[in-house]
Design an enzyme around this catalytic site. Structure first.
Site, PDB file in Angstrom:
ATOM      1  N   HIS A 124       9.684 -12.795  -0.150  1.00 34.98           N
ATOM      2  CA  HIS A 124       8.702 -12.254  -0.107  1.00 34.98           C
ATOM      3  C   HIS A 124       9.083 -12.387   1.309  1.00 34.98           C
ATOM      4  CE1 HIS A 124       4.614 -10.531   0.494  1.00 34.98           C
ATOM      5  NE2 HIS A 124       4.847 -10.098   0.986  1.00 34.98           N
ATOM      6  N   ARG A 132       3.652  -5.867  -4.326  1.00 32.46           N
ATOM      7  CA  ARG A 132       3.078  -7.358  -4.663  1.00 32.46           C
ATOM      8  C   ARG A 132       3.373  -7.702  -6.331  1.00 32.46           C
ATOM      9  NH1 ARG A 132       2.262  -7.784  -0.124  1.00 32.46           N
ATOM     10  NH2 ARG A 132       0.322  -7.519   1.443  1.00 32.46           N
TER      11      ARG A 132
HETATM   12  P1  NDP Z   1      -0.255   2.970   1.795  1.00 34.39           P
HETATM   13  O1  NDP Z   1      -1.618   2.921   1.155  1.00 34.39           O
HETATM   14  O2  NDP Z   1      -0.067   3.281   3.150  1.00 34.39           O
HETATM   15  O3  NDP Z   1       0.526   3.967   0.256  1.00 34.39           O
HETATM   16  C1  NDP Z   1       0.121   3.545  -0.646  1.00 34.39           C
HETATM   17  C2  NDP Z   1       0.332   4.361  -1.506  1.00 34.39           C
HETATM   18  O4  NDP Z   1       0.061   4.058  -3.232  1.00 34.39           O
HETATM   19  C3  NDP Z   1      -0.371   5.840  -2.031  1.00 34.39           C
HETATM   20  O5  NDP Z   1       0.688   6.812  -2.027  1.00 34.39           O
HETATM   21  C4  NDP Z   1      -1.281   5.459  -2.744  1.00 34.39           C
HETATM   22  O6  NDP Z   1      -1.475   7.440  -3.198  1.00 34.39           O
HETATM   23  C5  NDP Z   1      -0.419   5.441  -3.783  1.00 34.39           C
HETATM   24  N1  NDP Z   1      -1.510   4.938  -5.218  1.00 34.39           N
HETATM   25  C6  NDP Z   1      -2.456   4.163  -4.769  1.00 34.39           C
HETATM   26  N2  NDP Z   1      -3.707   3.665  -5.762  1.00 34.39           N
HETATM   27  C7  NDP Z   1      -3.213   4.576  -7.164  1.00 34.39           C
HETATM   28  C8  NDP Z   1      -2.829   4.270  -8.050  1.00 34.39           C
HETATM   29  N3  NDP Z   1      -3.619   4.007  -8.005  1.00 34.39           N
HETATM   30  N4  NDP Z   1      -1.794   5.487  -8.338  1.00 34.39           N
HETATM   31  C9  NDP Z   1      -1.250   5.419  -7.933  1.00 34.39           C
HETATM   32  N5  NDP Z   1      -0.877   6.051  -6.928  1.00 34.39           N
HETATM   33  C10 NDP Z   1      -1.640   5.362  -6.078  1.00 34.39           C
HETATM   34  O7  NDP Z   1       0.448   1.665   1.647  1.00 34.39           O
HETATM   35  P2  NDP Z   1       1.897   1.032   2.139  1.00 34.39           P
HETATM   36  O8  NDP Z   1       2.927   1.715   2.134  1.00 34.39           O
HETATM   37  O9  NDP Z   1       2.106   1.268   4.002  1.00 34.39           O
HETATM   38  O10 NDP Z   1       1.837  -0.436   1.673  1.00 34.39           O
HETATM   39  C11 NDP Z   1       2.440  -0.288   0.318  1.00 34.39           C
HETATM   40  C12 NDP Z   1       2.553  -1.900  -0.300  1.00 34.39           C
HETATM   41  O11 NDP Z   1       3.552  -2.565  -0.189  1.00 34.39           O
HETATM   42  C13 NDP Z   1       1.293  -2.813   0.717  1.00 34.39           C
HETATM   43  O12 NDP Z   1       0.595  -2.314   0.273  1.00 34.39           O
HETATM   44  C14 NDP Z   1       1.612  -4.019   0.117  1.00 34.39           C
HETATM   45  O13 NDP Z   1       1.391  -4.397  -1.146  1.00 34.39           O
HETATM   46  C15 NDP Z   1       3.296  -3.853   0.735  1.00 34.39           C
HETATM   47  N6  NDP Z   1       4.241  -4.612   1.269  1.00 34.39           N
HETATM   48  C16 NDP Z   1       4.974  -5.137   0.695  1.00 34.39           C
HETATM   49  C17 NDP Z   1       5.792  -6.435   1.813  1.00 34.39           C
HETATM   50  C18 NDP Z   1       6.536  -7.503   1.167  1.00 34.39           C
HETATM   51  O14 NDP Z   1       7.200  -7.549   2.686  1.00 34.39           O
HETATM   52  N7  NDP Z   1       6.933  -7.319   0.346  1.00 34.39           N
HETATM   53  C19 NDP Z   1       5.358  -5.074   3.046  1.00 34.39           C
HETATM   54  C20 NDP Z   1       4.432  -4.908   3.440  1.00 34.39           C
HETATM   55  C21 NDP Z   1       3.842  -4.086   2.214  1.00 34.39           C
HETATM   56  P3  NDP Z   1      -2.048   8.258  -2.246  1.00 34.39           P
HETATM   57  O15 NDP Z   1      -1.046   8.508  -1.471  1.00 34.39           O
HETATM   58  O16 NDP Z   1      -2.939   9.224  -2.735  1.00 34.39           O
HETATM   59  O17 NDP Z   1      -3.179   7.671  -1.302  1.00 34.39           O
HETATM   60  C1  OXD Z   2       2.485  -6.805   4.065  1.00 34.68           C
HETATM   61  C2  OXD Z   2       3.253  -8.246   3.668  1.00 34.68           C
HETATM   62  O1  OXD Z   2       1.282  -6.517   3.493  1.00 34.68           O
HETATM   63  O2  OXD Z   2       4.054  -8.423   4.224  1.00 34.68           O
HETATM   64  O3  OXD Z   2       2.619  -6.566   5.487  1.00 34.68           O
HETATM   65  O4  OXD Z   2       3.535  -8.132   2.565  1.00 34.68           O
END
Ligand code: NDP
Ligand code: OXD
Length: 309
Positions: free
Chosen positions: A272, A224
């Site tokens: 994006h 993000r």
């Molecule tokens: P998940 O919820 O599956 O994974 C998030 C990860 O981040 C977990 O490993 C979590 O740790 C870690 N995390 C969360 N908070 C913290 C913190 N404070 N400190 C350290 N680690 C942290 O999310 P996804 O993998 O499905 O997606 C991740 C992000 O990717 C989405 O939220 C979105 O913003 C972005 N995204 C972007 C897209 C794009 O096209 N650019 C498309 C899709 C998603 P833990 O495992 O310990 O909970």
């Molecule tokens: C998502 C994105 O969060 O597209 O899936 O950014």
């Protein structure tokens, strides 16, 4: 009863088809044509204006149109007690992994520098180590981070991860929590951000983080725009602390035409598109959750409002 759909993509017709085929008895309404607010039982949305969801008295569940739910938690009037489900989908994961592998390899093989040499008409070899000598760090080892990490490992990279809670994936050096951040950064020559945007992670890609990376590191932000402190990145690019940044997400989207990132020689921009929500597979997930709700069963992929992802 009805499902309200709001997207920012041009794939509305596609969604109409895919949802209509799977949920023929559910009326679909397309933002902003809400109709009678009392009819809205489900909302499948992306960037709905704040304050709208609270106007639906019979809302049973909110489905994010993406993996991230920050766009929903940004609503100060988000109705309490209504479950929020996010997308976990193999197509979305696959596309993100493709993006991460492409851009990690691009930095690893010094392609931005070769692009600049080509523009200058200069034939020059730049030394590149093997992947086994290159340390890649993935911030966020969730659905997306874990898949990207595994695929990068299979290419041969030295992969480490940083997450909130401890992880254990064979072959990946895992760090977690505030204490794990600095040692993780110290060894990460190519850093990939795949964190959710929460109050804890907002602005994490800032001056202190850049200073902790090895000099000349590359940064890839596919998570993000709110993770990045843009002025700090520009300053780190200026000093050479960061050699190159690949950015898919921004504070303001579309990125304004006058933004310095557009013309920065060491910034790569994509609009994006690192991954997308694929109507063919995600409509299955939505239909399954509607069925589950009707059967009184637990919904899939409900997020925890306490942690915000
Ligand atoms: P998940 O919820 O599956 O994974 C998030 C990860 O981040 C977990 O490993 C979590 O740790 C870690 N995390 C969360 N908070 C913290 C913190 N404070 N400190 C350290 N680690 C942290 O999310 P996804 O993998 O499905 O997606 C991740 C992000 O990717 C989405 O939220 C979105 O913003 C972005 N995204 C972007 C897209 C794009 O096209 N650019 C498309 C899709 C998603 P833990 O495992 O310990 O909970
Ligand atoms: C998502 C994105 O969060 O597209 O899936 O950014």
């Amino acid at each position: 009863m009805a499902l309200l759909f709001k997207s920012e993509s041009d794939r509305v017709e596609w969604w109409k088809q895919e949802l209509g085929r799977r949920l023929p008895d559910l009326e679909l309404r397309f933002w902003p044509a809400v109709g009678d607010a009392r009819d809205i039982e489900f909302a499948l949305v992306w960037n709905l204006p704040p304050g709208v969801l609270k106007t639906f008295p019979n809302l049973r569940a909110v489905f994010s149109l993406g993996a991230g739910v920050d766009h929903l938690f940004a609503d100060p009037e988000l109705p309490k007690g209504v479950p929020i489900c996010r997308v976990i989908d193999s197509n979305l994961t696959q596309r993100m992994t493709e993006y991460v592998v492409l851009h990690v390899l691009r930095h690893h093989r010094r392609q931005p520098e070769y692009d600049a040499l080509q523009r200058a008409g200069e034939w020059r070899e730049l030394y590149t180590p093997t992947a086994a000598e290159r340390a890649v760090g993935i911030m966020g080892l969730g659905e997306l981070g874990a898949d990207a990490a595994r695929k990068l490992m299979s290419v041969g990279f030295k992969v480490a991860s940083w997450s909130r809670t401890p992880k254990s994936i064979e072959g990946i050096e895992s760090f977690h929590g505030a204490r794990g951040l600095e040692p993780f950064l110290k060894r990460s020559e190519i850093l990939v951000c795949l964190l959710p945007l929460t109050p804890e992670t907002k602005g994490i890609l800032g001056r202190r983080l850049f200073e902790a990376l090895p000099r000349g590191a590359a940064v890839i932000n596919a998570a993000r725009g709110g993770h990045l402190v843009e002025q700090d990145l520009l300053a780190a690019l200026e000093t050479g602390q960061i050699a190159h940044a690949t950015l898919d997400v921004f504070h303001e989207e579309p990125l304004p035409p006058a933004h310095p990132f557009w013309r920065h020689p060491r910034v790569t921009i994509t609009p994006h598109v690192a991954s997308i929500t694929d109507p063919r597979t995600v409509a299955d997930l939505v239909a399954e959750n509607v069925r589950r709700h009707r059967a009184g069963a637990a919904l899939l992929h409900v997020v925890d409002p306490e942690v915000g992802y």
